[in-house]
Design an enzyme around this catalytic site. Structure first.
Site, PDB file in Angstrom:
ATOM      1  N   LYS A   1      55.643  50.064  37.305  1.00 35.49           N
ATOM      2  CA  LYS A   1      55.466  51.085  36.270  1.00 35.49           C
ATOM      3  C   LYS A   1      56.487  52.222  36.394  1.00 35.49           C
ATOM      4  O   LYS A   1      57.022  52.693  35.403  1.00 35.49           O
ATOM      5  CB  LYS A   1      54.034  51.636  36.358  1.00 35.49           C
ATOM      6  CG  LYS A   1      53.626  52.497  35.176  1.00 35.49           C
ATOM      7  CD  LYS A   1      52.171  52.931  35.313  1.00 35.49           C
ATOM      8  CE  LYS A   1      51.818  54.072  34.389  1.00 35.49           C
ATOM      9  NZ  LYS A   1      51.355  53.620  33.072  1.00 35.49           N
TER      10      LYS A   1
ATOM     11  N   MET B   1      39.688  11.140  28.021  1.00 34.59           N
ATOM     12  CA  MET B   1      40.569  10.383  28.904  1.00 34.59           C
ATOM     13  C   MET B   1      39.895  10.133  30.251  1.00 34.59           C
ATOM     14  O   MET B   1      40.009   9.040  30.814  1.00 34.59           O
ATOM     15  CB  MET B   1      41.898  11.121  29.088  1.00 34.59           C
ATOM     16  CG  MET B   1      42.935  10.324  29.860  1.00 34.59           C
ATOM     17  SD  MET B   1      43.293   8.735  29.097  1.00 34.59           S
ATOM     18  CE  MET B   1      44.727   9.142  28.092  1.00 34.59           C
TER      19      MET B   1
ATOM     20  N   GLU C   1      46.331  35.979  28.281  1.00 32.70           N
ATOM     21  CA  GLU C   1      47.737  35.883  28.666  1.00 32.70           C
ATOM     22  C   GLU C   1      48.235  34.446  28.786  1.00 32.70           C
ATOM     23  O   GLU C   1      49.411  34.162  28.572  1.00 32.70           O
ATOM     24  CB  GLU C   1      47.999  36.625  29.977  1.00 32.70           C
ATOM     25  CG  GLU C   1      47.923  38.157  29.861  1.00 32.70           C
ATOM     26  CD  GLU C   1      46.515  38.703  30.041  1.00 32.70           C
ATOM     27  OE1 GLU C   1      45.545  37.910  30.072  1.00 32.70           O
ATOM     28  OE2 GLU C   1      46.385  39.939  30.171  1.00 32.70           O
TER      29      GLU C   1
ATOM     30  N   PHE D   1      44.998  49.194  42.402  1.00 37.68           N
ATOM     31  CA  PHE D   1      44.261  48.651  41.265  1.00 37.68           C
ATOM     32  C   PHE D   1      45.186  47.754  40.437  1.00 37.68           C
ATOM     33  O   PHE D   1      46.295  48.131  40.109  1.00 37.68           O
ATOM     34  CB  PHE D   1      43.722  49.790  40.387  1.00 37.68           C
ATOM     35  CG  PHE D   1      43.028  49.306  39.147  1.00 37.68           C
ATOM     36  CD1 PHE D   1      41.858  48.560  39.237  1.00 37.68           C
ATOM     37  CD2 PHE D   1      43.568  49.549  37.886  1.00 37.68           C
ATOM     38  CE1 PHE D   1      41.226  48.092  38.089  1.00 37.68           C
ATOM     39  CE2 PHE D   1      42.933  49.079  36.744  1.00 37.68           C
ATOM     40  CZ  PHE D   1      41.773  48.340  36.852  1.00 37.68           C
ATOM     41  N   GLN D   2      44.707  46.578  40.121  1.00 45.29           N
ATOM     42  CA  GLN D   2      45.459  45.575  39.359  1.00 45.29           C
ATOM     43  C   GLN D   2      46.808  45.244  40.006  1.00 45.29           C
ATOM     44  O   GLN D   2      47.801  45.012  39.330  1.00 45.29           O
ATOM     45  CB  GLN D   2      45.635  46.007  37.889  1.00 45.29           C
ATOM     46  CG  GLN D   2      44.296  46.011  37.146  1.00 45.29           C
ATOM     47  CD  GLN D   2      44.430  46.034  35.637  1.00 45.29           C
ATOM     48  OE1 GLN D   2      45.369  46.612  35.101  1.00 45.29           O
ATOM     49  NE2 GLN D   2      43.472  45.434  34.940  1.00 45.29           N
TER      50      GLN D   2
END
Lengths: 162, 561
Positions: free
Chosen positions: B161, B475, B49, B111-112
């Site tokens: 949802k 760097m 993502e 969940f999630q």
């Protein structure tokens, strides 16, 4: 630069998370919050938040600008100084042994406060006033023993022109 | 008309003229994906993502449009945070749509489930949790409006949802009207009159442009003003391309790795007209020694940028393009006299700095990373879209690739996000399919989002990845060399994958150059390839980026080659 107490008063959208946005902005940018008050206005879609913060002039400017930048903040005003009225309320639970009870009531009378709860060993006093009044009252009550205190922090409104 | 939340979402996205969404499906957004499949909107399936947000960011930077992402709840949402913060720091317009657990489960540690609105509050311009399907269309419209207007930025919309799969009677949303959000675009003319007075008096004027000039599409106005008042121009990393990189008035980049002449000009100028900049610490160095002789004019759409870091003589809140347009008109009305003689000393001083102390590196028998970027500039005619990772690769790209147009340099400036360049290149390539898109990378940062090679191959996005491979986190190693007695703590990547084989494993083309005389052939072959390519340039291991201003030092105190 010298830090001064500033009272910021703002009108905000009364939506979930708005307070968290404001408080998060203060903590995220390292600004101070001395006190904070929130409540609905006459329009239920709008709340007024009053924040007291100690800061120097450039930070005060940033606080105002950053608050203004939040999408949910409608209007903000720095109400520091004499052109606004400020009031704070406190509930003070003071120890009230027999020998002090009369004296406490006298002080309550002089300061035009109210006793809102009383017991064998305590008075709870409700007081409203500006910062100076609360300070003076607390100084006088301290020797009796202050058991608990709850303060609202100041709220303020700009004085309307006559 | 009865519509589900998912249908309303896609209808509203279509109305916002969204043609591409970068995303990754999951349980909480499965209804939205089910509808997305039925539309004409192109979905770019990323492999992580974070890649989706960077790709949308790259898409937004080159196209000037709002980039859109769609991810699921919980880990899908938290994986977007780095991408969102990167876009926020660079003021890039994005709308990030995250799925959320059904409203009745919110707060239950479902969940999630994660409070993504809470998590992203400090790194979005604004964000929303939509709790009723009825609000969805309006919120999406507001999100696009906020993302693209004023100082742009990312806006997150969290959609539970059940909000997505509930059917309601659809009512088209009215126009967006936010009482508390009204960006100010037009400048105060009185302030502009003061600027004109300063321009008339200035002996050593300097134009200093940043990302705001690019976001407001002010390049033509910047160029016009510079030529009109014969002021040299420098830019921040984010401002590269706002003024032509091959123009004689161009000084190169300012700041920690800015050119000698740009930093010296900042020190010497008596008038600094800064446009769309925010005086970041990497630009100013020690703040109390910054532009000590100059009256500073600061033009920016965001009032909080003004007087945040430096005190300015004339603050102007407004859109950079509109403001410069008005300023150009006002300057036309006055007589500036004979500028060629008035500017002679100033411009010749700059020319001297340029001649004595140019950007330079020593050519040896190993490949110098600067040489690769120079060759790339030459072979692409300076016309490629360049994305970068973060670190030395980014600075060499900024120094040695000269941008003549805006929206061609795509880099994570504010947040400095390693792993940005590859997904951003994919997004840029999808927005500009006919352009050559090159990600200039290091061997460290390319590994941070290397999985997106699969996205590039799947999308047939023929991006070119140029890895300046020094087997170091270069760097940080450079800082350790210069300021930590060469104690290379954890900066040596002893184990680096074979990038040629890795490219092949993804179904891309892999090429390698190990000697300077192979560089051109590899670049040519890579640039001509019709597919995604990784070009692995094995470069000098301990090359440093110069000039360098040590952190916190005045920008005139530069370490030189």
């Amino acid at each position: 630069m010298e830090e001064q107490k500033h009272i910021f008063s703002m009108l905000v959208d009364n939506v979930p998370g708005v307070l968290s946005r404001i408080v998060g902005l203060f903590s995220g940018r390292g600004f101070n919050i001395d006190s904070l008050c929130v409540a609905e206005t006459t329009d239920p879609a709008v709340s007024r938040i009053t924040i007291v913060s100690k800061a120097d002039a450039p930070i005060v400017e940033q606080i105002e600008k950053q608050l203004n930048k939040l999408v949910n903040v409608r209007k903000i005003r720095d109400l520091t100084g004499p052109s606004s009225v400020k009031r704070e309320m406190a509930l003070i639970c003071v120890q009230a042994k027999a020998k002090h009870r009369a004296e406490i009531l006298r002080i309550v009378d002089i300061f035009r406060c109210k006793v809102v709860d009383v017991g064998l060993e305590h008075y709870t006093i409700e007081v409203t006033g500006d910062e100076g009044k609360l300070k003076a009252l607390l100084k006088l009550l301290k020797p009796m023993g202050i058991k608990k205190i709850a303060r609202t922090g100041p709220i303020a409104l700009f004085r309307e022109p006559n | 008309m009865k519509l589900t939340g998912a249908q309303i979402l896609l209808k509203t996205l279509a109305e916002e003229k969204v043609d591409t969404i970068f995303g990754y499906p999951g349980g909480a957004v499965i209804d939205i994906y089910d509808e997305l499949e039925k539309t004409d909107i192109r979905h770019v399936l990323v492999r992580h993502e974070q890649g989706a947000v960077h790709a949308a960011d790259g898409y937004a930077r080159v196209s000037g449009r709002v980039g859109v992402c769609l991810v699921t709840s919980g880990p899908g949402a938290t994986n977007t945070v780095t991408g969102i913060a990167s876009a926020y720091m660079d003021s890039i317009p994005l709308v990030v749509i995250t799925g959320q657990v059904p409203t009745h489960l919110i707060g239950n540690d479902a969940f999630q489930e994660v409070d993504i609105v809470g998590i992203t509050r400090p790194c979005t311009k604004h964000n929303y949790l939509v709790t009723r399907t009825e609000d969805l269309a309006h919120v999406i419209k507001e999100a696009f409006h906020i993302a693209r207007s004023g100082r742009p930025g990312p806006v997150l919309v969290d959609i539970p949802k059940d909000v997505a799969n509930t059917t309601i009677e659809y009512k088209p949303p009215g126009p967006v009207n936010l009482r508390s959000y009204r960006p100010n675009y037009s400048p105060n003319m009185k302030q502009l009159q003061k600027v004109v007075k300063l321009i008339r008096k200035a002996r050593r004027p300097l134009l200093f442009v940043g990302g705001g000039a690019i976001l407001s599409k002010a390049s033509p106005e910047v160029t016009e003003l510079a030529h009109k008042i014969q002021a040299p121009v420098t830019a921040t990393l984010m401002g590269l391309g706002a003024f032509p990189g091959t123009d004689p008035l161009w000084l190169g980049m300012i700041g920690m790795h800015g050119t000698y002449r740009a930093n010296m000009a900042v020190d010497a100028c008596d008038l600094m007209i800064s446009v769309g900049v925010r005086f970041d610490d990497r630009v100013t160095g020690r703040i109390d020694t910054f532009a000590p002789r100059a009256k500073i004019v600061h033009i920016d759409i965001d009032p909080t940028s003004i007087r945040k870091n430096v005190q300015v003589a004339i603050p102007i809140v407004g859109d950079c393009r509109l403001t410069l347009n008005s300023l150009n008109q006002l300057v036309d009305e006055i007589d500036l006299g004979d500028l060629s003689s008035a500017r002679k000393d100033w411009l010749s001083q700059i020319d001297t700095w340029k001649k004595t102390t140019p950007l330079a590196y020593k050519q040896t028998d190993v490949i110098k990373p600067q040489f690769v970027v120079e060759k790339l500039f030459e072979l692409t005619g300076g016309d490629a879209i360049i994305t970068t990772e973060v670190g030395q690769n980014q600075m060499w790209a900024a120094q040695f690739y000269h941008f003549n147009r805006p929206n061609r340099f795509v880099t994570s400036g504010g947040l400095g996000t390693m792993g940005f360049g590859l997904p951003a290149a994919i997004g840029a390539q999808i927005a500009c399919p006919d352009d050559v898109v090159v990600d200039i990378a290091g061997d460290g940062s390319i590994q941070m989002n290397i999985q997106e090679m699969a996205t590039a191959v799947q999308q047939k996005a023929p991006i070119k990845v140029v890895i300046l491979n020094n087997s170091y986190l270069g760097m940080v190693r450079q800082w350790q060399e210069l300021f930590y007695d060469k104690r290379y703590a954890s900066t040596c990547m002893d184990c680096t994958p074979d990038f040629v084989k890795l490219a092949e494993a993804y179904g891309a083309l892999g090429l390698r150059a190990t000697k300077p005389d192979e560089v051109e052939a590899v670049l040519r072959k890579g640039l001509e390839a019709p597919t995604a390519v990784i070009m692995d340039f094995v470069v000098a291991k301990e090359e440093c980026v110069y000039p360098m201003v040590p952190a916190g030092a005045p920008i005139t105190e530069m370490l030189l080659v």
